[in-house]
Design an enzyme around this catalytic site. Structure first.
Site, PDB file in Angstrom:
ATOM      1  NE  ARG A  93      -0.310  18.207  20.131  1.00 47.18           N
ATOM      2  CZ  ARG A  93      -1.107  17.596  20.997  1.00 47.18           C
ATOM      3  NH1 ARG A  93      -2.341  17.300  20.647  1.00 47.18           N
ATOM      4  NH2 ARG A  93      -0.700  17.291  22.211  1.00 47.18           N
ATOM      5  CG  HIS A 111      -4.288  33.540  13.677  1.00 46.56           C
ATOM      6  ND1 HIS A 111      -4.695  32.324  14.165  1.00 46.56           N
ATOM      7  CD2 HIS A 111      -5.346  34.379  13.790  1.00 46.56           C
ATOM      8  CE1 HIS A 111      -5.957  32.419  14.562  1.00 46.56           C
ATOM      9  NE2 HIS A 111      -6.372  33.654  14.348  1.00 46.56           N
ATOM     10  CG  ASP A 147      -3.929  32.116  17.467  1.00 48.11           C
ATOM     11  OD1 ASP A 147      -2.950  31.596  16.913  1.00 48.11           O
ATOM     12  OD2 ASP A 147      -5.032  31.561  17.522  1.00 48.11           O
ATOM     13  CD  GLU A 176      -2.790  32.187   5.846  1.00 41.30           C
ATOM     14  OE1 GLU A 176      -2.002  31.302   6.219  1.00 41.30           O
ATOM     15  OE2 GLU A 176      -4.023  32.090   6.005  1.00 41.30           O
TER      16      GLU A 176
HETATM   17  C1  GRF Z   1      -3.297  28.753   7.470  1.00 43.71           C
HETATM   18  O1  GRF Z   1      -4.497  29.424   7.207  1.00 43.71           O
HETATM   19  C2  GRF Z   1      -2.577  29.380   8.636  1.00 43.71           C
HETATM   20  O2  GRF Z   1      -2.782  30.742   8.741  1.00 43.71           O
HETATM   21  C3  GRF Z   1      -3.218  28.659   9.813  1.00 43.71           C
HETATM   22  O3  GRF Z   1      -3.422  27.344   9.365  1.00 43.71           O
HETATM   23  C4  GRF Z   1      -3.529  27.330   7.948  1.00 43.71           C
HETATM   24  C5  GRF Z   1      -2.484  26.388   7.465  1.00 43.71           C
HETATM   25  O4  GRF Z   1      -2.558  26.178   6.074  1.00 43.71           O
HETATM   26  N1  GRF Z   1      -2.408  28.766  10.992  1.00 43.71           N
HETATM   27  P1  GRF Z   1      -1.387  25.403   5.344  1.00 43.71           P
HETATM   28  O5  GRF Z   1      -1.234  24.043   6.043  1.00 43.71           O
HETATM   29  O6  GRF Z   1      -0.146  26.216   5.450  1.00 43.71           O
HETATM   30  O7  GRF Z   1      -1.860  25.249   3.926  1.00 43.71           O
END
Ligand code: GRF
Length: 217
Positions: A93, A111, A147, A176
């Site tokens: 959102r 991101h 972003d 991530e």
């Molecule tokens: C991730 O790739 C994050 O960078 C992006 O949305 C995705 C979320 O993945 N904002 P998760 O729900 O944390 O598995």
């Protein structure tokens, strides 16, 4: 110092939420997840919160007429839980300028690109289409623009021949899950802070090596 209280906002799968929960389970990690909020009742990530015994709330955006009303309901929950920082983790959102203003310097996002490249949606598809050879992810403070905002940390991965959206996404996602907890720790520990448009670190951070794609040897 007591652990910083974190709220994580999700909309889906929640693998980054899981990475943050796992990090916080370590007694040496200076933060605890106090609240998980999903705007989607069926978000898979809610299960991770339940298993970890963390308070969860579903605030369904469809129950509100305007973005501002939805954001106000989220803020009320965040205030009640007295959270120090908010981590957006796949929260789909846009947040209103008032919300971003209220939580400025305490609102963090992840991101799946090396910002400022590839803001917005369908990131991995656009990454592949562009032909870049190095992709990655970024953890950053949130500003009113989508972003954007001071960058806390980034991780890079190669784009490999034959990559699909799935294979590239998986390679980025693995990073991530390392980058988000590490970036949160830096902020919560006070080792990094916003200085104008950028984030400055207190001490010299040693980062060795380089990623060259295609390799030179
Ligand atoms: C991730 O790739 C994050 O960078 C992006 O949305 C995705 C979320 O993945 N904002 P998760 O729900 O944390 O598995």
């Amino acid at each position: 110092m007591p652990d910083a209280k974190i709220a994580v906002l999700i909309s889906g799968r929640g693998s980054n939420l899981k990475a943050l929960l796992d990090a916080c389970a370590d007694p040496d990690f200076p933060a605890e997840i106090a609240l998980v909020i999903s705007n989607k009742p069926k978000a898979g990530g809610l299960e991770f919160a339940r298993k970890a015994g963390v308070t969860q709330a579903v605030i369904d955006h469809r129950d509100f007429e305007t973005r501002e009303e939805f954001d106000a309901a989220v803020t009320e929950r965040l205030r009640a839980a007295k959270v120090d920082y908010i981590c957006l983790a796949g929260f789909m959102r846009m947040l209103s300028p008032d919300f971003v203003d209220e939580w400025r310097s305490r609102l963090i996002n992840i991101h799946p690109s090396l910002l400022p490249a590839f803001r917005g949606l369908h990131v991995q598809e656009r990454t592949l289409d562009s032909g870049v050879k190095i992709a990655g992810c970024t953890v950053h403070f949130v500003s009113a623009e989508m972003d954007a905002g001071p960058i806390i940390g980034q991780a890079a991965v190669p784009v490999l021949p034959g990559d699909t959206v799935e294979t590239l996404s998986a390679r980025i996602l693995e990073q991530e899950h390392r980058l988000y907890p590490a970036s949160l720790r830096l902020i919560v520990d006070g080792g990094a802070r916003i200085s104008g448009a950028v984030v400055q670190y207190d001490s010299q951070i040693q980062c060795a090596g380089s990623l060259i794609n295609p390799p030179t040897d």
